[in-house]
Design a protein around this motif. Structure first.
Motif, PDB file in Angstrom:
ATOM      1  N   ALA A  37      37.135  68.954  56.460  1.00 49.73           N
ATOM      2  CA  ALA A  37      36.520  67.682  56.080  1.00 49.73           C
ATOM      3  C   ALA A  37      37.101  66.532  56.895  1.00 49.73           C
ATOM      4  O   ALA A  37      36.368  65.651  57.352  1.00 49.73           O
ATOM      5  CB  ALA A  37      36.721  67.434  54.591  1.00 49.73           C
ATOM      6  N   VAL A  38      38.402  66.547  57.104  1.00 49.71           N
ATOM      7  CA  VAL A  38      39.024  65.502  57.918  1.00 49.71           C
ATOM      8  C   VAL A  38      38.543  65.596  59.362  1.00 49.71           C
ATOM      9  O   VAL A  38      38.236  64.580  59.999  1.00 49.71           O
ATOM     10  CB  VAL A  38      40.564  65.590  57.829  1.00 49.71           C
ATOM     11  CG1 VAL A  38      41.226  64.698  58.854  1.00 49.71           C
ATOM     12  CG2 VAL A  38      41.028  65.230  56.444  1.00 49.71           C
ATOM     13  N   GLY A  39      38.453  66.819  59.889  1.00 46.17           N
ATOM     14  CA  GLY A  39      37.942  66.998  61.247  1.00 46.17           C
ATOM     15  C   GLY A  39      36.507  66.531  61.391  1.00 46.17           C
ATOM     16  O   GLY A  39      36.136  65.911  62.396  1.00 46.17           O
ATOM     17  N   ALA A  64      30.233  71.956  57.927  1.00 44.25           N
ATOM     18  CA  ALA A  64      29.664  73.194  57.382  1.00 44.25           C
ATOM     19  C   ALA A  64      30.773  74.180  57.011  1.00 44.25           C
ATOM     20  O   ALA A  64      30.715  74.817  55.949  1.00 44.25           O
ATOM     21  CB  ALA A  64      28.707  73.811  58.390  1.00 44.25           C
ATOM     22  N   SER A  65      31.795  74.295  57.858  1.00 47.83           N
ATOM     23  CA  SER A  65      32.897  75.200  57.524  1.00 47.83           C
ATOM     24  C   SER A  65      33.678  74.692  56.320  1.00 47.83           C
ATOM     25  O   SER A  65      34.163  75.481  55.511  1.00 47.83           O
ATOM     26  CB  SER A  65      33.823  75.381  58.725  1.00 47.83           C
ATOM     27  OG  SER A  65      34.474  74.175  59.023  1.00 47.83           O
ATOM     28  N   GLY A 110      33.064  68.222  50.515  1.00 46.16           N
ATOM     29  CA  GLY A 110      32.528  68.276  51.866  1.00 46.16           C
ATOM     30  C   GLY A 110      31.098  67.808  51.981  1.00 46.16           C
ATOM     31  O   GLY A 110      30.580  67.691  53.084  1.00 46.16           O
ATOM     32  N   SER A 111      30.433  67.533  50.875  1.00 47.22           N
ATOM     33  CA  SER A 111      29.035  67.096  50.960  1.00 47.22           C
ATOM     34  C   SER A 111      28.910  65.709  51.575  1.00 47.22           C
ATOM     35  O   SER A 111      27.960  65.428  52.301  1.00 47.22           O
ATOM     36  CB  SER A 111      28.397  67.116  49.582  1.00 47.22           C
ATOM     37  OG  SER A 111      29.103  66.275  48.703  1.00 47.22           O
ATOM     38  N   SER A 112      29.871  64.839  51.316  1.00 45.63           N
ATOM     39  CA  SER A 112      29.814  63.522  51.952  1.00 45.63           C
ATOM     40  C   SER A 112      30.083  63.627  53.449  1.00 45.63           C
ATOM     41  O   SER A 112      29.567  62.825  54.231  1.00 45.63           O
ATOM     42  CB  SER A 112      30.807  62.565  51.304  1.00 45.63           C
ATOM     43  OG  SER A 112      32.117  63.055  51.448  1.00 45.63           O
ATOM     44  N   CYS A 128      27.938  63.340  58.934  1.00 43.21           N
ATOM     45  CA  CYS A 128      27.617  64.005  60.206  1.00 43.21           C
ATOM     46  C   CYS A 128      26.147  63.830  60.563  1.00 43.21           C
ATOM     47  O   CYS A 128      25.804  63.611  61.729  1.00 43.21           O
ATOM     48  CB  CYS A 128      27.966  65.483  60.126  1.00 43.21           C
ATOM     49  SG  CYS A 128      29.719  65.775  59.991  1.00 43.21           S
ATOM     50  N   PHE A 129      25.271  63.924  59.572  1.00 40.12           N
ATOM     51  CA  PHE A 129      23.858  63.689  59.860  1.00 40.12           C
ATOM     52  C   PHE A 129      23.598  62.236  60.244  1.00 40.12           C
ATOM     53  O   PHE A 129      22.728  61.953  61.062  1.00 40.12           O
ATOM     54  CB  PHE A 129      22.984  64.107  58.676  1.00 40.12           C
ATOM     55  CG  PHE A 129      22.737  65.577  58.621  1.00 40.12           C
ATOM     56  CD1 PHE A 129      22.098  66.224  59.672  1.00 40.12           C
ATOM     57  CD2 PHE A 129      23.146  66.319  57.532  1.00 40.12           C
ATOM     58  CE1 PHE A 129      21.874  67.589  59.645  1.00 40.12           C
ATOM     59  CE2 PHE A 129      22.920  67.687  57.491  1.00 40.12           C
ATOM     60  CZ  PHE A 129      22.291  68.322  58.544  1.00 40.12           C
TER      61      PHE A 129
END
Length: 130
Positions: free
Chosen positions: A35-37, A62-63, A85-87, A92-93
């Motif tokens: 998530a940080v990456g 995604a990972s 991770g959804s945020s 990313c989108f």
């Protein structure tokens, strides 16, 4: 010299206990690093407008989402409240949209002539009428 008792102090001196430090055992999971990456790569995409960073961010997000789903089955992971991770996926989108929206709106073109190639930067379309 003994400590003096301040009569304006609302604390009760008979209930005074010494501080005891208890270390917290927080385990950082792989999903947190993903998530940080994803956030770092998506932020780099927003700043540099380089599309490869957005694809790296999407891969990390995604990972992160997939590894979070596998670890949420344990009761300790649910209790610690891990990041979903959804945020990151939404961010990313947004980064992908910020890179490819000038192409879709006709304000810029890709450097190599292919509209959706990975490694090329954006070139603004210059209007000869201006």
């Amino acid at each position: 010299m003994p400590p003096r008792l301040d009569l304006t102090d609302p604390r009760r001196p008979e209930e005074k206990v010494p501080f005891k430090f208890t270390p917290v055992s927080s385990t950082i999971q792989f999903s947190d690093y993903g998530a940080v990456g994803a956030m770092v790569f998506a932020g780099a995409t927003m700043v540099t407008r380089y599309p490869m960073w957005a694809w790296f961010a999407l891969f990390c997000a995604a990972s992160s989402v997939l590894s979070t789903r596998s670890t949420l089955s344990s009761p300790t992971a649910r209790k610690e409240g891990m990041f979903s991770g959804s945020s990151c996926v939404l961010f990313c989108f947004t980064a992908l949209f910020s890179v490819y929206s000038p192409i879709l709106l006709g304000q810029a073109t890709k450097e190599g002539g292919k509209p959706f190639s990975f490694g090329k930067g954006l070139v603004p379309i210059v209007n000869p009428m201006m």
